[in-house]
Design an enzyme around this catalytic site. Structure first.
Site, mmCIF file in Angstrom:
data_model
loop_
_atom_site.group_PDB
_atom_site.id
_atom_site.type_symbol
_atom_site.label_atom_id
_atom_site.label_comp_id
_atom_site.label_asym_id
_atom_site.label_seq_id
_atom_site.Cartn_x
_atom_site.Cartn_y
_atom_site.Cartn_z
ATOM 1 N N GLU A 91 0.773 -1.138 -0.468
ATOM 2 C CA GLU A 91 0.191 0.176 0.028
ATOM 3 C C GLU A 91 0.951 0.962 0.359
ATOM 4 O OE1 GLU A 91 -3.299 1.901 2.718
ATOM 5 O OE2 GLU A 91 -2.687 0.102 3.445
ATOM 6 N N LYS A 106 -9.527 2.636 -2.652
ATOM 7 C CA LYS A 106 -9.730 2.073 -0.993
ATOM 8 C C LYS A 106 -10.911 2.094 -1.343
ATOM 9 C CE LYS A 106 -7.655 1.036 3.240
ATOM 10 N NZ LYS A 106 -6.392 1.664 4.140
ATOM 11 N N CYS A 154 -5.495 -3.514 2.040
ATOM 12 C CA CYS A 154 -5.891 -2.803 3.392
ATOM 13 C C CYS A 154 -6.652 -3.634 4.335
ATOM 14 C CB CYS A 154 -5.010 -1.535 4.186
ATOM 15 S SG CYS A 154 -4.039 -3.149 5.707
#
Length: 559
Positions: free
Chosen positions: A47, A120, A156
């Site tokens: 990330e 994200k 994540c």
């Protein structure tokens, strides 16, 4: 449609530095070259690998986002010019949406261009994370088909939350779920990650690749420990902890839903899991090492009292940068015991550190005559003189000054502001006192197992702790015994138990009242304490945000 076949992934577990766009890009290119040499089809990076993570409010700077875009363009162009265009390179960076807001973005680079992107969805806003304030959330999922295999992607937090990305992918028939992460270390988190990915693998009926970053960034430490779980939840590959790594895994399609395949025969190494004490110790060393390297420090200076805290910090420093780059100052006063002075010298010899003696009594006498202070003020004055000497060495030699306080002391305010609290980094600020002893014993045993001299003198471990600021002083004069204190602190701070909860836990009222009062009154000191690596679930700093000015006291009756 590309023909179906084996698909080889490279898991590039790298250590990035926030803001070092050129350095991060160079590392991405280097690992991409190696992945291509090993016949990988896809290489995954963590990330925000281009920018480093976390970038915090750098994300708001348009100039920073433009520079990151330029770095991505340079990576794509260099890959194609070097004949690596066929390699799929998956990496994280900061993006910008149509309204000009920053995004936490995953990019897929292929044939010299950005072929796909994904933003994200879930932006964490708890603990050390503040992404909801910084980024705008994504809405769309991403499935990439390579060699006929459908790869779903996540970033994540997207796999930690139910719904959203994973829920969508579960209904779209993916072959692999790949998630890129910047997940900070804390004790026991490795098992939690694996259990989570087992659930997600069952949910999407596909193997899950969990690729994490590694290294220290300010007060965070990333442990790497990337892994792959099969559809049935078996761990079929694991990268090393606290080290850069490039793991290779080849996906082989299953013959049936319950049949063989699905990457069961991968060739990826399964690195051993560290002992819990080794894990925490290594996290502290990694945090210190990377803070030094990324801020261009080549050496450290600290006060060596002969006590356990400075001994453990010195051992960590020697492991982080080499004993020859450690300057230890013994600063004895009229209250310092011969044993403590001997222990400090012994420690310096064991780790091959520079060792100098700077007695503070002459300086103290001058201050004492000038100010006329006594009692606690005189004790604090001794600590502040030592702090001045440590900072003088730091400034004159370009060394990073280390604060040696532990979490128990920091919790209770058992330190002197501008004295033993001075420094640029505090390696054990998230380690309770009882854990300090435990780590010291582990480090010495590890040395013995390797046939080396244990770095920490046994006397520093076994003697009663004392600040030695007055005759016969012991820590237990001001604090409960550490074995009890640490249990109360763990419940009060990490479990967020209030007074009633602590009494229900079985602690006596006097101890509870004392500890709560000390902790609550010391918030102002903690705000001024140096950075240090987070290793527990709840560390002082961004994890625990309480007001300095607060009249709320649970041990007082309220009408």
């Amino acid at each position: 449609m590309e023909t179906s076949g084996e698909l080889t992934f490279a898991l590039a577990q790298i250590n990035t530095c926030v803001g070092d766009l050129d350095g991060n890009a160079a590392k991405i290119l280097g690992y991409s070259r190696t992945a291509a040499e090993k016949n990988a089809d896809i290489v995954l990076f963590p990330e925000m690998a281009v920018t480093g993570y976390p970038i915090e409010d750098l994300a708001f700077r348009n100039t920073f986002r433009k520079a990151a875009d330029t770095a991505v363009g340079n990576i794509a162009r260099s890959l194609k010019e070097e004949g690596l265009g066929q390699l799929y390179v998956v990496l994280g960076t900061v993006g910008t949406d149509s309204s000009g807001k920053p995004r936490n973005r995953l990019l897929v680079i292929h044939n010299g261009t950005v072929e796909a992107q994904y933003d994200k969805h879930f932006l964490p806003n708890y603990g050390v994370f503040d992404e909801f304030r910084i980024f705008a959330p994504g809405q769309d999922d991403l499935i990439l088909t390579v060699k006929g295999r459908r790869i779903g992607f996540a970033i994540c937090e997207d796999i930690w939350q139910d719904g959203g990305t994973v829920e969508k992918l579960a209904h779209k028939g993916i072959d692999i779920l790949a998630t890129i992460n910047g997940s900070p270390y804390e004790e026991g988190k490795s098992h939690t990650r694996v259990d989570l990915c087992r659930r997600r693998a069952r949910q999407v009926n596909a193997p899950v690749i969990y690729l994490n970053q590694v290294g220290g960034q300010d007060d965070l430490v990333f442990d790497g420990a990337s892994f792959i779980v099969s559809r049935d939840g078996s761990v079929i590959g694991r990268s090393r902890q606290f080290a850069e790594d490039l793991g290779l895994w080849t996906y082989t399609a299953p013959e049936s839903v319950s049949g063989p395949g699905s990457g069961a025969d991968t060739g990826m190494q399964t690195a051993p899991v560290m002992d819990p004490d080794e894990e925490v110790y290594t996290a502290c060393v990694t945090g210190l090492h990377d803070y030094m390297e990324k801020n261009r420090f080549t050496g450290v200076v600290l006060g060596l009292s002969g006590g356990i805290d400075s001994a453990l910090v010195a051992a960590m420093a020697a492991d982080a940068c080499g004993g020859e780059n450690v300057w230890g100052l013994s600063m004895p006063s009229m209250y310092s015991s011969d044993g403590s002075k001997d222990d400090a010298a012994d420690l310096a010899s064991r780790i091959h550190a520079h060792y100098e003696i700077q007695p503070i009594e002459p300086l103290f006498k001058v201050f004492e005559r000038q100010t006329g202070v006594d009692g606690v003020a005189a004790e604090n004055l001794q600590a502040r003189i030592r702090g001045v000497l440590v900072m003088a060495y730091s400034n004159s030699k370009g060394l990073l000054a280390l604060a040696t306080g532990n979490k128990s002391e920091l919790a209770c305010g058992y330190s002197t502001i501008y004295g033993d609290a001075v420094g640029g980094y505090a390696p054990i600020k998230d380690i309770l006192k009882t854990k300090v002893w435990q780590l010291a014993r582990w480090r010495n045993n590890a040395a013995r197992c390797r046939g080396e001299v244990p770095p920490i003198p046994e006397n520093s471990i076994t003697k009663a702790p004392s600040a030695e600021l007055r005759p016969g002083q012991k820590d237990s004069d001001s604090l409960p015994e550490y074995a009890l204190l640490d249990k109360v602190l763990e419940a009060y701070i990490e479990k967020v138990h209030g007074r009633a909860d602590l009494l229900d836990d079985g602690f006596d009222a006097q101890t509870v009242n004392t500890v709560m009062r000390l902790v609550d009154q010391a918030e102002w000191k903690r705000r001024q304490y140096p950075l240090g690596p987070k290793v527990t679930a709840l560390a002082f700093g961004r994890d625990r945000r309480l007001p300095v000015t607060s009249a709320f006291r649970e041990d007082r009756p309220r009408g």
